[in-house]
Structure formats: C-alpha cells, structure tokens
Design an enzyme around this catalytic site. Structure first.
Site, short mmCIF file in Angstrom:
data_model
loop_
_atom_site.label_atom_id
_atom_site.label_comp_id
_atom_site.label_asym_id
_atom_site.label_seq_id
_atom_site.Cartn_x
_atom_site.Cartn_y
_atom_site.Cartn_z
N GLY A 45 0.85 -1.18 0.00
CA GLY A 45 0.00 0.00 0.00
C GLY A 45 0.89 1.23 0.00
CD GLN A 50 3.56 5.88 2.44
OE1 GLN A 50 2.53 5.31 2.09
NE2 GLN A 50 4.58 5.24 3.00
CB CYS A 101 5.56 2.62 7.31
SG CYS A 101 5.01 4.06 6.40
CG LEU A 102 6.72 1.22 1.29
CD1 LEU A 102 6.14 1.44 -0.10
CD2 LEU A 102 7.77 0.12 1.27
CG HIS A 143 -0.24 1.35 7.40
ND1 HIS A 143 0.73 0.96 8.30
CD2 HIS A 143 0.39 2.16 6.50
CE1 HIS A 143 1.88 1.53 7.96
NE2 HIS A 143 1.71 2.25 6.87
CD GLU A 144 -0.91 2.46 2.82
OE1 GLU A 144 -0.51 3.63 2.63
OE2 GLU A 144 -0.16 1.53 3.13
CG HIS A 147 0.52 6.95 5.30
ND1 HIS A 147 1.68 7.47 5.82
CD2 HIS A 147 0.74 5.62 5.15
CE1 HIS A 147 2.57 6.49 5.99
NE2 HIS A 147 2.02 5.35 5.59
#
Ligand code: NI
Length: 192
Positions: A45, A50, A101-102, A143-144, A147
């Site tokens: 995701g 991001q 997380c990226l 999670h997304e 963000h």
C-alpha cells in the site's frame, strides 16, 4: 515512473490531506506512478503523501501477502485505488499485526487496530462506494488511511515501544536513513 518515497520527518507526512476532485492535475499518472513506486519497494500500500503529494488518495495491492490471511481469501483480489476515503465506523475486537511502512524503513512493530471498518470512498473514476472491510484488507486500509490523516503506525505504539525507537526516528528525520528503493530525505529544518 518510480518516485522517491518521503521519509519520517518530512512535514508532508504529518499534514492532513484534502479531498480531491476529478480535475486534480495528473491524477491518472499519479496513480500509475504510485503503483510503480509501491511495487518497486515491495510494498502492499502507498498513500499520496509518501510520494510528496498532500492529496486524499492511496492505492493497495495485498496480493503479495495473500498467504498470510488464514481466515479468508479476500486479499487475492485486493488491488484498489481509494480516493477521498472516509471511515464511517470501526467495529469488532482490536487485534495485533506487525506493520511496517515504506516511509519508516527498517522499523516494524505490532499495531493493535479494530477488526472491521465501514468505508466510504471513490474509485479512480470517482464512482462512490460504501463497503465493509475486515481482516487484512481492513488493516491495510487503516494504515494507508492514517497517512491521509498525517498519522504514522509508530504513533500507535506504547510509550515504552516509542522510547525504544526514538533515537532511530530522530536520526531518520535528519537524513540518517537508507532503503533499497529511492527515498527523499526530509528537508533540513529551518532554524527559528
Ligand atoms: Ni505506511
């Protein structure tokens, strides 16, 4: 096009995003680039902040972890674009799952979240849906979605867990970070 991923400490990750309209400039390309950037980093995701865009959009593809879901096979087809999402309800028992997380390379930890969400969202053609998600699809969305609200998974950790990663995060925020995909280090802080 693979875009550099913003890293912990970048103010864009802390800004609450605004809804977008169909005339948002370059939306189709942004979505394509987000997928390409996510796949290149082996993510499941990625949210617009991001890749440096404060816009209310995220994309997911849960298929790489479909075998992690023992309960059902909903991840097998869980590739989706979410635009202007709004969590209407969260329900069910909290459960723990290890997240990463990226934008926070090298840190993973268990996060507790409710099992089920009722989500209103639009797809890439701005068709509106209200849908219930549970299990891992709900987890990925939560999670997304965070963000888009300027929230990171590390915010959900206990004070003790936070204290263990405090120095690492502080280092990350001043550029002491590496990843096996392109990243954009946080801009230097202005002296006040
Ligand atoms: Ni993330």
């Amino acid at each position: 096009m693979i875009l550099p991923i913003t890293v912990y400490g970048d103010p864009v990750l802390r800004k609450r995003t605004e809804n977008i309209s169909p005339d948002y400039p370059g939306l189709a390309k942004l979505i394509a680039d987000m997928y390409e950037t996510m796949y290149n980093a082996n993510g499941i995701g990625i949210a617009a902040p991001q890749v440096g865009k404060s816009a209310r959009v995220f994309v997911v593809d849960g298929r790489p972890i479909k075998d992690d879901d023992k309960k059902d096979d909903s991840l097998k087809t869980f590739k989706k674009v979410f635009i202007n999402p709004e969590i209407l309800e969260e329900d069910g028992d909290d459960w723990k799952f290890e997240e990463g997380c990226l934008s926070i390379p090298g840190i993973r930890d268990e996060v507790s979240r409710p099992a089920q969400i009722k989500l209103k969202y639009q797809d890439e053609n701005f068709n509106e849906f209200i849908e219930i998600f549970e299990g891992l699809p709900a987890r990925i969305i939560q999670h997304e979605y965070d963000h888009l609200e300027g929230i990171l998974f590390t915010d959900h950790l206990s004070a003790f867990k936070k204290s263990l990663i405090k120095n690492k995060l502080a280092g990350m925020a001043v550029g002491k970070v590496s990843a096996d995909y392109p990243i954009k280090s946080p801009p230097p802080k202005r002296r006040k």
